[in-house]
Design a protein around this motif. Structure first.
Motif: not given
Length: 301
Positions: A76-82, A103-107, A294-301
């Motif tokens: 899923r290109d809206e959720i990154g994985q480290l 974050t820049r990619r909108g994840c 993980g962490k939420w990004l771009n205001g997503r919860r």
């Protein structure tokens, strides 16, 4: 914050120098310069291919062997994985740069791979990563089934069997699960192509004459063991035994294919599904529970 993290992790504040570092994207031709972890998921050829497949998501310190490897979670290109890091003093800088890229990619979120988290749990806790979900595990040690199927209006069709099947599958999937657990089209196609996977779509008659997709289930058969990968019911019909009927059909199909025990996992906060599974004789296995960190990004919860 990063300097304090480095000092705590290093265990000797006097030896840690405050030096500015340059983080850069790893190029395929530079992969051979890295000193991979002894338990790395990669070797030089596979990491080179990874860098080509996920450009910009593997970073390193300039002229050094420290690195962080990222990709996308469950395709899923809206959720990154480290996925993996290697650094004694500069892990914080590397991770922060990768977070900025996601974050820049909108994840909407980034998760930590299980091995990466277990190897560096203290670091991620101090860096502000949290438990996004707690995953619980269930097992049914027998194939006993006491559920009437003959009176159900539900029609089950194996996937893929019709042209709109993928559209129906995605529609039900996204309606039934919270955003974090959606399947992408790429993930569903990959899943369906795996050996031993069975997927069935559930339909109900509608006034318009076209059957309405209301649920689906998927399981993987490993000889005499089956794992229920997915059980979905659209919100409008939850609590009306649609999920129970699908589960009964799934157990019956698993038994027909030779399974003698069943396992599954679900979220700790999904008490409705836990009640359903326990009603069918599934038993919770607490030793196999784990956290999705993980962490939420771009205001997503």
């Amino acid at each position: 914050m990063f300097e304090q993290l480095r000092q705590r992790l290093a265990g000797d504040t006097a030896k840690v120098k405050k030096e500015s570092v340059a983080v850069e994207r790893l190029r395929p031709e530079d992969v051979g310069q890295l000193n991979l972890n002894w338990n790395s998921h990669f070797n030089t050829p596979t990491l080179r291919q990874h860098v080509l497949d996920y450009p910009g998501l593997t970073l390193r310190l300039r002229d050094q062997a420290d690195y962080v490897i990222g990709d996308y979670w469950r395709r899923r290109d809206e959720i990154g994985q480290l996925t993996e890091t290697r650094s004694r003093h500069y892990r914080a800088e590397l991770v922060e740069c990768l977070l900025e890229e996601y974050t820049r990619r909108g994840c909407g979120a980034v998760v930590i791979g299980n091995d990466e988290h277990s190897d560096n749990a203290k670091f991620y806790q101090e860096a502000g990563f949290i438990e996004l979900e707690r995953i619980v595990y269930y097992e049914k040690p027998d194939m006993k089934l006491e559920f009437p199927l003959e009176n159900s209006q539900l029609v089950l069709q194996p996937y893929p069997n019709t042209v709109p099947a993928l559209t129906d599958l995605l529609q039900v999937d996204h309606a039934s699960f919270p955003w974090l657990w959606w399947n992408s089209q790429h993930e569903l196609e990959h899943y369906a192509a795996q050996e031993g996977v069975f997927i069935y779509l559930a339909y109900l008659p509608s006034r318009a004459g076209t059957p309405q997709p209301v649920g689906y289930f998927g399981f993987t058969l490993y000889q005499r063991w089956a794992h229920l990968d997915r059980l979905a019911t659209i919100p409008q019909l939850q609590g009306r035994r649609v999920g129970a009927t699908q589960l009964a059909y799934a157990i019956d199909l698993m038994a027909q294919h030779g399974a003698r025990r069943i396992t599954l996992s679900t979220q700790l906060n999904n008490t409705q599904s836990q009640r359903l599974y326990e009603g069918f004789g599934f038993q919770r296995v607490k030793s196999l529970e784990y956290s999705l960190v993980g962490k939420w990004l771009n205001g997503r919860r």
